[in-house]
Design a protein around this motif. Structure first.
Motif, PDB file in Angstrom:
ATOM      1  N   ALA A  41      13.658  44.469  44.561  1.00  0.00           N
ATOM      2  CA  ALA A  41      12.592  45.345  45.033  1.00  0.00           C
ATOM      3  C   ALA A  41      11.354  45.220  44.155  1.00  0.00           C
ATOM      4  O   ALA A  41      11.435  44.846  42.983  1.00  0.00           O
ATOM      5  CB  ALA A  41      13.072  46.797  45.050  1.00  0.00           C
ATOM      6  N   GLU A  93      19.686  48.814  52.186  1.00  0.00           N
ATOM      7  CA  GLU A  93      18.487  49.551  52.578  1.00  0.00           C
ATOM      8  C   GLU A  93      17.326  49.328  51.600  1.00  0.00           C
ATOM      9  O   GLU A  93      16.173  49.238  51.998  1.00  0.00           O
ATOM     10  CB  GLU A  93      18.808  51.043  52.673  1.00  0.00           C
ATOM     11  CG  GLU A  93      17.655  51.911  53.092  1.00  0.00           C
ATOM     12  CD  GLU A  93      17.255  51.738  54.550  1.00  0.00           C
ATOM     13  OE1 GLU A  93      16.087  52.014  54.865  1.00  0.00           O
ATOM     14  OE2 GLU A  93      18.109  51.332  55.360  1.00  0.00           O
ATOM     15  N   GLU A  96      14.589  44.092  49.100  1.00  0.00           N
ATOM     16  CA  GLU A  96      13.305  43.510  49.499  1.00  0.00           C
ATOM     17  C   GLU A  96      12.329  44.552  50.036  1.00  0.00           C
ATOM     18  O   GLU A  96      11.616  44.323  51.009  1.00  0.00           O
ATOM     19  CB  GLU A  96      13.523  42.368  50.487  1.00  0.00           C
ATOM     20  CG  GLU A  96      14.292  41.224  49.858  1.00  0.00           C
ATOM     21  CD  GLU A  96      14.429  40.009  50.767  1.00  0.00           C
ATOM     22  OE1 GLU A  96      13.997  40.064  51.941  1.00  0.00           O
ATOM     23  OE2 GLU A  96      14.966  39.010  50.281  1.00  0.00           O
ATOM     24  N   HIS A  97      12.319  45.716  49.395  1.00  0.00           N
ATOM     25  CA  HIS A  97      11.370  46.764  49.742  1.00  0.00           C
ATOM     26  C   HIS A  97      10.533  47.140  48.518  1.00  0.00           C
ATOM     27  O   HIS A  97      10.823  46.741  47.399  1.00  0.00           O
ATOM     28  CB  HIS A  97      12.107  48.000  50.266  1.00  0.00           C
ATOM     29  CG  HIS A  97      12.494  47.876  51.697  1.00  0.00           C
ATOM     30  ND1 HIS A  97      13.597  47.173  52.088  1.00  0.00           N
ATOM     31  CD2 HIS A  97      11.909  48.338  52.820  1.00  0.00           C
ATOM     32  CE1 HIS A  97      13.690  47.209  53.405  1.00  0.00           C
ATOM     33  NE2 HIS A  97      12.675  47.917  53.873  1.00  0.00           N
TER      34      HIS A  97
END
Length: 110
Positions: A41, A93, A96-97
């Motif tokens: 992230a 979830e 890659e956020h």
């Protein structure tokens, strides 16, 4: 008690009774860590007088549960399959956020 499974560590503390024929009360501490408990992230830090550039990290996740509950006649206090399923879902979830510092007192999120 420690698991022989090297990918997870189980620690039961303050075990109060050896008779497993009836449910007993116990305090427990459980640590679960698996190689696939991870996510990637981006984030930045912002506070008074300092702003950091957006950048990313590779995070490894471990779960620590503390509590007390009845031990069933089979000797279990928690289903490790449930812990693993939930942890993998959370990692998926977050993967890659962008992790936004929503509580920062120097940013106005609209």
């Amino acid at each position: 008690f420690q698991s022989t499974d090297p990918s997870s560590i189980i620690v039961l503390t303050k075990y109060l009774c050896c008779n497993m024929s009836k449910p007993v009360s116990t305090a427990f501490e459980v640590h679960v860590s698996k190689e696939d408990f991870k996510f990637h992230a981006a984030h930045f830090v912002a506070f008074e007088g300092y702003r950091e550039r957006l950048h990313g990290h590779n995070y490894k996740v471990g779960v620590r549960l503390l509590g007390s509950r009845k031990v069933a006649s089979d000797g279990y206090v928690v289903d490790f399959g449930d812990i693993k399923k939930v942890t993998r879902a959370v990692c998926k979830e977050l993967n890659e956020h962008f992790l936004c510092p929503m509580q920062s007192n120097v940013l106005k999120i609209v």
